[in-house]
Design a protein around this motif. Structure first.
Motif, PDB file in Angstrom:
ATOM      1  N   ASP A  14      28.163  17.827 -72.908  1.00 20.70           N
ATOM      2  CA  ASP A  14      29.185  16.921 -72.402  1.00 20.70           C
ATOM      3  C   ASP A  14      28.808  16.510 -70.973  1.00 20.70           C
ATOM      4  OD1 ASP A  14      31.370  15.452 -71.834  1.00 20.70           O
ATOM      5  OD2 ASP A  14      32.840  17.070 -72.110  1.00 20.70           O
ATOM      6  N   ASP A  55      30.141  14.112 -69.134  1.00 19.35           N
ATOM      7  CA  ASP A  55      31.284  13.824 -68.271  1.00 19.35           C
ATOM      8  C   ASP A  55      31.793  15.100 -67.597  1.00 19.35           C
ATOM      9  OD1 ASP A  55      31.135  11.175 -68.954  1.00 19.35           O
ATOM     10  OD2 ASP A  55      32.596  11.354 -70.590  1.00 19.35           O
ATOM     11  N   SER A  56      31.848  16.196 -68.374  1.00 21.32           N
ATOM     12  CA  SER A  56      32.293  17.465 -67.789  1.00 21.32           C
ATOM     13  C   SER A  56      31.306  17.942 -66.727  1.00 21.32           C
ATOM     14  CB  SER A  56      32.456  18.513 -68.878  1.00 21.32           C
ATOM     15  OG  SER A  56      33.431  18.112 -69.815  1.00 21.32           O
ATOM     16  N   PHE A  57      30.010  17.770 -67.016  1.00 22.31           N
ATOM     17  CA  PHE A  57      28.988  18.171 -66.049  1.00 22.31           C
ATOM     18  C   PHE A  57      29.107  17.362 -64.757  1.00 22.31           C
ATOM     19  CE2 PHE A  57      24.720  17.562 -64.255  1.00 22.31           C
ATOM     20  CZ  PHE A  57      24.411  18.873 -63.962  1.00 22.31           C
ATOM     21  N   ALA A  92      26.848  25.665 -67.606  1.00 25.78           N
ATOM     22  CA  ALA A  92      27.681  24.887 -68.533  1.00 25.78           C
ATOM     23  C   ALA A  92      26.920  23.706 -69.119  1.00 25.78           C
ATOM     24  CB  ALA A  92      28.931  24.390 -67.809  1.00 25.78           C
ATOM     25  N   ALA A 100      27.746  25.239 -62.987  1.00 28.90           N
ATOM     26  CA  ALA A 100      27.557  23.901 -63.548  1.00 28.90           C
ATOM     27  C   ALA A 100      26.284  23.823 -64.368  1.00 28.90           C
ATOM     28  CB  ALA A 100      27.535  22.875 -62.419  1.00 28.90           C
ATOM     29  N   LYS A 151      31.769  15.854 -63.626  1.00 26.25           N
ATOM     30  CA  LYS A 151      32.980  16.252 -62.937  1.00 26.25           C
ATOM     31  C   LYS A 151      32.786  17.570 -62.187  1.00 26.25           C
ATOM     32  CE  LYS A 151      37.903  17.039 -63.752  1.00 26.25           C
ATOM     33  NZ  LYS A 151      38.992  17.105 -64.765  1.00 26.25           N
ATOM     34  N   GLY A 152      32.088  18.522 -62.807  1.00 25.12           N
ATOM     35  CA  GLY A 152      31.836  19.796 -62.149  1.00 25.12           C
ATOM     36  C   GLY A 152      30.955  19.648 -60.908  1.00 25.12           C
ATOM     37  N   SER A 168      26.681  23.027 -73.166  1.00 26.66           N
ATOM     38  CA  SER A 168      27.429  21.895 -73.723  1.00 26.66           C
ATOM     39  C   SER A 168      26.774  20.598 -73.280  1.00 26.66           C
ATOM     40  CB  SER A 168      28.882  21.933 -73.229  1.00 26.66           C
ATOM     41  OG  SER A 168      29.570  20.785 -73.674  1.00 26.66           O
TER      42      SER A 168
END
Length: 288
Positions: free
Chosen positions: A165, A167-169, A159, A156, A171-172, A163
């Motif tokens: 992003d 929201d992706s972070f 990532a 995480a 979520k991870g 990036s």
């Protein structure tokens, strides 16, 4: 013989001439016979001498007393002592056998006691070693379940650096947290929520009280940290903020009561003595 010898001494020469040879031979034979008779008589005397003690014994034997009751009693006592001796020897042999058996049993018991002590000492050493191993490596299984959580956190963070992003972070991170809770649950660790629940000193630890009307008084209004169970045993209480009922504000005095009192005094100017009484009524009514 003496006469002959005396005659021989007196007339030595005449005897030699008068006695013939046949007489001499007869005398010699007579002497031999006499000697034989003397020998026979001597033998008879010897036999008599030998048999004399037997005769004396036969003569004295009637004087020896026959066996009496005392001799029989002694014989019975001897037999009794012999029987007792045989019995004592038998008992001694039996006692010796029992002593041998007891010695063997004692030896066997001693050997077993020594073996048991050695086994107990070995068990104590094994238990001590197992205890040390548990203290050193008891969290090995938990560690194996938590290492993937650390790997997910590293991914995480990697990532998030590559990036922007968010929201992706987010979520991870949520997924990583969920895997962490699952790993703890496999080891009997479960969390519980205290927000909105009545305050329970067995499960909650109050760190503050706030006045609020959002929840009833004595309930948890905010949860600082969650509580956790370990196999149905409280591992950590929840740190909470407890609600307290707000204090009621005191009512302010009404201004109309103070203004009505002068009016009453003006209207009753003709009756000045009654003005204090009316002002007292109005003031008392305002206070009410």
């Amino acid at each position: 013989m003496r006469a002959v010898s005396g005659t021989q001494d007196n007339d030595k020469g005449s005897i030699q001439t008068d006695i013939g040879q046949d007489v001499i031979d007869e005398a010699v034979r007579s002497v031999e016979r006499r000697m034989d008779e003397d020998a026979d008589s001597a033998g008879t005397e010897v036999e008599l001498d030998v048999s004399a003690p037997a005769a004396e014994a036969d003569a004295s034997s009637p004087e020896v007393a026959p066996p009496t009751e005392d001799a029989a009693a002694l014989r019975q006592e001897v037999e009794s002592l012999r029987a007792q001796l045989d019995f004592s020897q038998t008992k001694a042999r039996e006692t010796l056998e029992r002593l041998k058996e007891a010695h063997e049993r004692a030896k066997d018991f001693q050997d077993r006691a020594i073996r048991s002590a050695a086994d107990l000492e070995n068990y104590r050493k094994r238990a001590q070693k197992e205890k040390e191993d548990v203290q050193k490596f008891g969290v090995e299984k938990l560690l194996k379940d938590l290492l993937p959580v650390v790997d997910n956190l590293d991914r995480a963070l990697d990532a998030a650096g590559k990036s922007p992003d968010f929201d992706s972070f987010q979520k991870g991170v949520a997924m990583t947290r969920k895997s962490f809770e699952d790993s703890l649950a496999r080891h009997g660790v479960k969390g519980f929520s205290a927000k909105g629940q009545p305050f329970d000193p067995r499960l909650h630890e109050a760190i503050q009280q706030v006045e609020t009307a959002e929840v009833p008084a004595g309930h948890v209004v905010y949860e600082v940290t969650r509580g956790f169970y370990l196999n149905d045993r409280l591992a950590r209480p929840a740190m909470v903020v407890v609600a307290r009922a707000p204090e009621v504000a005191a009512a302010a005095p009404e201004p109309a009561a103070s203004t009505e009192a002068p009016k009453a005094s003006e209207e009753g100017s003709t009756t000045a003595p009654q003005a204090p009484a009316q002002s007292d009524d109005s003031s008392s009514g305002g206070s009410q």
